[in-house]
Write an enzyme that holds these catalytic residues in place. Structure first.
Site, PDB file in Angstrom:
ATOM      1  CB  SER A   1      66.448 -25.068 -15.102  1.00 13.32           C
ATOM      2  OG  SER A   1      67.708 -25.696 -15.013  1.00 13.32           O
TER       3      SER A   1
ATOM      4  CG  ASP B   1      73.265 -26.475  -2.188  1.00 18.65           C
ATOM      5  OD1 ASP B   1      74.055 -27.354  -2.534  1.00 18.65           O
ATOM      6  OD2 ASP B   1      72.146 -26.319  -2.710  1.00 18.65           O
TER       7      ASP B   1
ATOM      8  CD  GLU C   1      75.828 -43.366   3.893  1.00 25.04           C
ATOM      9  OE1 GLU C   1      76.452 -44.401   3.604  1.00 25.04           O
ATOM     10  OE2 GLU C   1      76.302 -42.488   4.652  1.00 25.04           O
TER      11      GLU C   1
ATOM     12  CG  MET D   1      75.966 -33.595  -9.373  1.00 25.66           C
ATOM     13  SD  MET D   1      75.309 -32.042  -9.979  1.00 25.66           S
ATOM     14  CE  MET D   1      74.856 -32.569 -11.639  1.00 25.66           C
TER      15      MET D   1
ATOM     16  N   GLY E   1      65.830 -28.910  -7.389  1.00 23.15           N
ATOM     17  CA  GLY E   1      67.256 -29.070  -7.699  1.00 23.15           C
ATOM     18  C   GLY E   1      67.547 -30.556  -7.806  1.00 23.15           C
ATOM     19  CB  VAL E   2      65.901 -32.958  -9.942  1.00 23.66           C
ATOM     20  CG1 VAL E   2      65.886 -34.430 -10.303  1.00 23.66           C
ATOM     21  CG2 VAL E   2      64.638 -32.570  -9.172  1.00 23.66           C
TER      22      VAL E   2
ATOM     23  CG  ASP F   1      70.995 -30.265  -4.124  1.00 19.12           C
ATOM     24  OD1 ASP F   1      71.839 -29.356  -4.051  1.00 19.12           O
ATOM     25  OD2 ASP F   1      71.289 -31.456  -4.309  1.00 19.12           O
TER      26      ASP F   1
ATOM     27  CD  GLU G   1      66.481 -33.400  -4.983  1.00 17.62           C
ATOM     28  OE1 GLU G   1      67.320 -33.299  -4.058  1.00 17.62           O
ATOM     29  OE2 GLU G   1      66.537 -34.271  -5.863  1.00 17.62           O
TER      30      GLU G   1
HETATM   31  C1  LIG Z   1      73.628 -29.290  -7.313  1.00 20.28           C
HETATM   32  S1  LIG Z   1      72.435 -29.627  -8.508  1.00 20.28           S
HETATM   33  C2  LIG Z   1      71.325 -30.761  -7.747  1.00 20.28           C
HETATM   34  C3  LIG Z   1      71.946 -32.083  -7.390  1.00 20.28           C
HETATM   35  C4  LIG Z   1      70.989 -33.235  -7.219  1.00 20.28           C
HETATM   36  N1  LIG Z   1      70.063 -33.086  -6.131  1.00 20.28           N
HETATM   37  C5  LIG Z   1      71.757 -34.550  -7.102  1.00 20.28           C
HETATM   38  O1  LIG Z   1      71.309 -35.455  -6.409  1.00 20.28           O
HETATM   39  O2  LIG Z   1      72.793 -34.679  -7.762  1.00 20.28           O
HETATM   40  C6  LIG Z   1      71.513 -28.133  -8.569  1.00 20.28           C
HETATM   41  C7  LIG Z   1      70.328 -28.166  -9.502  1.00 20.28           C
HETATM   42  O3  LIG Z   1      69.478 -27.078  -9.215  1.00 20.28           O
HETATM   43  C8  LIG Z   1      68.911 -26.603 -10.414  1.00 20.28           C
HETATM   44  N2  LIG Z   1      68.520 -25.192 -10.172  1.00 20.28           N
HETATM   45  C9  LIG Z   1      69.147 -24.290  -9.392  1.00 20.28           C
HETATM   46  N3  LIG Z   1      68.477 -23.127  -9.355  1.00 20.28           N
HETATM   47  C10 LIG Z   1      67.370 -23.297 -10.122  1.00 20.28           C
HETATM   48  C11 LIG Z   1      66.270 -22.456 -10.454  1.00 20.28           C
HETATM   49  N4  LIG Z   1      66.177 -21.217  -9.997  1.00 20.28           N
HETATM   50  N5  LIG Z   1      65.305 -22.976 -11.243  1.00 20.28           N
HETATM   51  C12 LIG Z   1      65.393 -24.244 -11.725  1.00 20.28           C
HETATM   52  N6  LIG Z   1      66.430 -25.092 -11.434  1.00 20.28           N
HETATM   53  C13 LIG Z   1      67.403 -24.629 -10.639  1.00 20.28           C
HETATM   54  C14 LIG Z   1      69.996 -26.789 -11.452  1.00 20.28           C
HETATM   55  O4  LIG Z   1      69.468 -26.938 -12.739  1.00 20.28           O
HETATM   56  C15 LIG Z   1      70.709 -28.073 -10.975  1.00 20.28           C
HETATM   57  O5  LIG Z   1      70.221 -29.200 -11.643  1.00 20.28           O
END
Ligand SMILES: C[S@@+](CC[C@H](N)C(=O)[O-])C[C@H]1O[C@@H](n2cnc3c(N)ncnc32)[C@H](O)[C@@H]1O
Length: 292
Positions: A144, A250, A93, A86, A115-116, A222, A113
């Site tokens: 999560s 972020d 990069e 995302m 926030g995957v 992330d 990482e």
């Molecule tokens: C913006 S996305 C990550 C984008 C990813 N790094 C990419 O390359 O597209 C944010 C992620 O953080 C996870 N997340 C945020 N807070 C969390 C928490 N407290 N526990 C587990 N997962 C969390 C969400 O499930 C989501 O998948």
């Protein structure tokens, strides 16, 4: 440089597409029933990513013509991984550049990482290590795998949680374990022996696994929200090796994430500068003097 000046310099200024999307997407969210909004959003976002990738193909060809091997590798991997992130090309990069720097400096430790989502930026760190590093690093992918939790009061400023294109309710930014397994173990053929997907809320999983993760070369945060940034910093920063890097995706877009980072750096008197990635993310190095 003062904290204030540094933060002003790091303020995120979206381009034209980002500015238009910041008006159109919330408007669609307001006027359409949720099902219709989700359909239109997915259609627009899917088209945007395909166009972005097409445009990147031209960049890839031009970079390859230069004959610079590392730049060609960076562009090739970015092109391949764009559909899985995302964060867009700059996040990929930046992940490549940080991993390359860490490999060049011989910094030991794992890739982590928090926030995957669908795995794009984790995959970039891992493949950059595969191409540029001597031995495979352990890869810890915390999420999560059910999307975002609700923000907490620490995330709000003036009734808003940040400056992003679309509303981010609970469950947004979803990536599933199955999607990330298909990418990491299927497409990219990493081994389950050194690649660990840890499913659950950081509030539970991060403290539970902090000891097993051990030394860290790159910690990529992330998770968008205050707690999702602060908890991994509190539990993992001390394990980052000197010369290792913390990336905060972020910082420029989510108020809570920035608050968590500023607070943590103040608490620890960290002096290494925050460096912008050009799309709202920042990274900083752990200097030897920042080690306990
Ligand atoms: C913006 S996305 C990550 C984008 C990813 N790094 C990419 O390359 O597209 C944010 C992620 O953080 C996870 N997340 C945020 N807070 C969390 C928490 N407290 N526990 C587990 N997962 C969390 C969400 O499930 C989501 O998948």
């Amino acid at each position: 440089m003062s904290e204030v000046m540094q933060n002003d310099d790091l303020a995120y200024r979206p381009g034209l597409a980002g500015r238009v999307a910041r008006v159109v997407i919330p408007l669609l969210h307001k006027i359409l029933p949720f099902g219709a909004y989700r359909f239109v959003y997915n259609l627009l976002y899917g088209t945007y990513v395909r166009l972005l990738r097409l445009g990147y193909l031209l960049r890839l060809v031009l970079v390859r013509l230069t004959g610079n091997r590392r730049a060609s590798l960076r562009a090739t991997l970015t092109y391949r991984l764009l559909p899985f992130t995302m964060g867009g090309r700059k996040a990929l990069e930046n992940a490549f550049d940080v991993m390359a720097m860490v490999e060049d400096h011989g910094v030991p430790g794992a890739i982590v990482e928090c926030g995957v989502a669908q795995g794009g930026t984790s995959a970039m760190l891992a493949v950059a290590n595969r191409h540029l590093g001597a031995a495979g690093r352990r890869k810890w992918l915390f999420d999560s795998y059910e999307g975002l939790p609700e923000p907490t009061k620490e995330d709000y400023e003036g009734g808003k949680t940040g400056d992003f294109i679309r509303p981010l309710p609970k469950g947004a930014c979803l990536g599933t374990v199955e999607q990330v397994e298909a990418l990491m173990f299927g497409r990219l053929r990493f081994s389950r022996d050194d690649t660990f997907l840890v499913k659950g809320w950081f509030q539970d999983t991060v403290p539970q696994h902090a000891a097993s993760v051990g030394e860290i070369a790159v910690l990529r945060l992330d998770g968008d929200w205050y707690e999702s940034t602060k908890i991994p910093l509190d539990h993992f920063y001390d394990s980052v090796a000197p010369g290792g890097v913390v990336i905060v995706d972020d910082y420029g877009t989510c108020f809570g994430s920035k608050k968590a980072v500023d607070e943590f750096r103040r608490e620890r008197n960290l002096t290494s500068p925050l460096i912008a990635d050009g799309r709202g993310g920042v990274w900083f190095e752990k200097r030897p003097e920042d080690t306990d």
